[in-house]
Design a protein around this motif. Structure first.
Motif, short mmCIF file in Angstrom:
data_model
loop_
_atom_site.label_atom_id
_atom_site.label_comp_id
_atom_site.label_asym_id
_atom_site.label_seq_id
_atom_site.Cartn_x
_atom_site.Cartn_y
_atom_site.Cartn_z
N ASN A 48 0.87 -1.17 0.00
CA ASN A 48 0.00 0.00 0.00
C ASN A 48 0.90 1.22 0.00
OD1 ASN A 48 -1.37 2.32 1.32
ND2 ASN A 48 -3.11 0.91 1.44
N THR A 50 0.69 4.36 0.83
CA THR A 50 0.77 5.22 2.02
C THR A 50 1.54 4.55 3.15
OG1 THR A 50 -1.40 4.40 2.77
CG2 THR A 50 -1.36 6.43 1.47
N GLN A 51 1.38 3.24 3.29
CA GLN A 51 2.10 2.53 4.35
C GLN A 51 3.58 2.42 4.02
OE1 GLN A 51 -1.72 -0.21 4.83
NE2 GLN A 51 -0.03 -1.02 6.02
N GLU A 78 2.92 -9.58 -3.54
CA GLU A 78 1.53 -9.95 -3.22
C GLU A 78 0.90 -10.82 -4.30
OE1 GLU A 78 -1.24 -6.73 -3.21
OE2 GLU A 78 -0.06 -5.51 -4.58
N ASN A 101 1.91 -6.21 8.01
CA ASN A 101 0.83 -6.87 7.28
C ASN A 101 0.61 -8.31 7.73
OD1 ASN A 101 -1.18 -6.19 5.38
ND2 ASN A 101 -0.24 -7.49 3.83
N TRP A 280 -11.68 2.82 6.62
CA TRP A 280 -11.20 3.09 5.26
C TRP A 280 -12.31 3.61 4.35
CZ3 TRP A 280 -11.08 -1.82 7.54
CH2 TRP A 280 -12.13 -2.66 7.20
N THR A 355 -3.03 7.07 6.95
CA THR A 355 -3.74 5.84 6.57
C THR A 355 -5.20 5.78 7.02
OG1 THR A 355 -3.13 4.67 8.60
CG2 THR A 355 -1.55 4.58 6.76
#
Length: 437
Positions: A48, A50-51, A78, A101, A280, A355
């Motif tokens: 992701n 932003t992470q 992934e 994660n 989210w 996030t």
């Protein structure tokens, strides 16, 4: 959410390969400590942007203060899933020193194969828990062997959204809190708007294991006051809560209150008035549905409960793990980096701002560091308030199989009208006992 994989069998295969290559010893790493005392290690962020950006910024700041440490931040593979990417890396001997994660269930699989190390054995672990104000949160994360293999980063205490504008039209001033109140709302809804539904969720008739977190476990955790369902390899579910949960779904189905065919934005359009909701969602609403405003269009609430019980919910949460294949120097450096990040509440604030995922802190709702942000984003306040009232996924390596059985043996046939709640619960218990033996 990812499709069901037979993760446990895959892990066991990888473990045998892992053992053959000798990677678990932590020796022979190309990026371990050097003779001059410097150390370099890999950090895999969730896939992701932003992470990844957050962790890259944290690494840069840490390295400015620790010139003998090099941290290489990159997104984890992934394909076909991040879990499979990690497992493949373990088998190939090129796992990172640390990654985020990691869910509690997947952590249990990795721990069973000795692929990750207990975090509570690092010097400074207890100090980290105290500095981050997360003792209560961690009490629900401890694994069955009293070890701690995953440090949660964020915790989404899953809530239900209710269309308050439609409830008001129906004559209700508050969100329903009990099963009876929900059914009363549903009956009035059908009387006034026969074409509308209470809850639109196509996953209710699908066996997808991960979907059970956002339907069955939200309701079950509330009914059982946070019972763990499975503790290690022992089935510890509450029979009364299990039957009550399925009976609630049965009543919703028999009264025509569930829409189980796929629909586009049914809650936003008003075709349904109840929705399982994570934080989210709000950035999506800001862009696509600016008319959705808390206190006017919708309200947030904990899951409904049987009469007179306190509500608990499911915690959608993931965290960090340190890998056994890393050298001792890399493991220590990785833990020190984590401790450095989470010992400063300002870093958690930066994460929250980037996030919208609530940091896994007991004090999130009342720590002054987060006050301004929560005032500016009031829709996130209830998620922060309920972090201590949420339960993370079970810590069993067979989480996927167990949750698939909850669907196929219980929830799916109940919603389809093929079983009653009592029979479905007995079938769930029998099937899960067979898996755990």
């Amino acid at each position: 959410m990812k499709k069901l994989l037979n993760l446990r069998l895959f892990v066991l295969l990888l473990v045998s390969l892992f053992a053959v290559t000798g990677c678990q010893s932590g020796e022979g790493s190309e990026n371990g400590g050097s003779e001059d005392g410097s150390v370099e290690f890999e950090f895999w962020a969730a896939p992701n942007p932003t992470q990844e950006q957050f962790w890259d910024e944290m690494a840069q700041k840490y390295m400015e203060e620790n010139e003998d440490v090099t941290i290489n931040v990159s997104p984890m593979p992934e394909s076909p899933s991040s879990e499979a990417g990690i497992q493949s890396a373990i088998a190939a001997g090129n796992a990172p020193a640390i990654s985020e994660n990691i869910s509690r269930g997947f952590g249990a699989q990795l721990a069973e194969s000795n692929a990750i190390v207990p975090l509570n054995e690092f010097d400074g672990y207890q100090e980290l828990i105290e500095e981050r104000q997360m003792s209560e949160t961690m009490s629900t994360w401890t694994f069955a062997d009293d070890q701690q293999f995953v440090l949660p980063i964020y915790s989404n205490a899953m809530l239900f959204g209710w269309r308050m504008d439609i409830l008001n039209e129906l004559g209700f001033e508050e969100v329903p809190k009990t099963y009876d109140e929900v059914l009363e709302v549903g009956q009035k809804l059908k009387d006034e708007y026969p074409e509308k539904y209470l809850w639109a969720r196509g996953d209710l008739v699908k066996p997808t294991w991960s979907a059970r977190w956002f339907d069955f476990f939200m309701i079950y955790n509330a009914a059982s006051e946070g019972n763990g369902f499975v503790e290690g390899s022992e089935f510890t579910a509450d029979d009364e809560a299990g039957v009550e949960t399925l009976k609630f779904f049965q009543d919703l189905s028999e009264n025509g209150l569930l829409l189980t065919r796929e629909a586009t934005d049914p809650f936003e359009s008003g075709d349904s008035i109840m929705m399982d909701l994570g934080p989210w969602t709000f950035s999506y609403w800001d862009e696509k549905f600016p008319e959705m405003e808390q206190g006017e269009t919708y309200e947030l609430a904990m899951p409904p409960v049987p009469e007179g019980e306190e509500s608990t919910t499911f915690a959608d949460t993931k965290g960090l793990s340190i890998y056994a294949s890393a050298t001792e120097d890399q493991q220590k450096a990785a833990f020190d980096f984590v401790k450095w990040v989470f010992s400063d509440a300002e870093n958690d604030l930066e994460w929250f701002e980037a996030t919208n995922l609530p940091p896994a802190r007991d004090d999130l709702a009342d720590n002054e560091t987060f006050t301004s942000f929560l005032e500016e984003n009031p829709e996130l306040k209830q998620y922060a308030d309920n972090i201590p009232n949420s339960v993370p996924p079970m810590d069993n390596p067979q989480t996927a199989e167990i949750q698939e059985l909850i669907g196929t043996q219980g929830l799916n046939p109940v919603v389809n009208g093929d079983k009653d709640a009592e029979q479905a619960w007995e079938d769930i218990k029998t099937a899960i006992d067979g898996v755990l033996k």
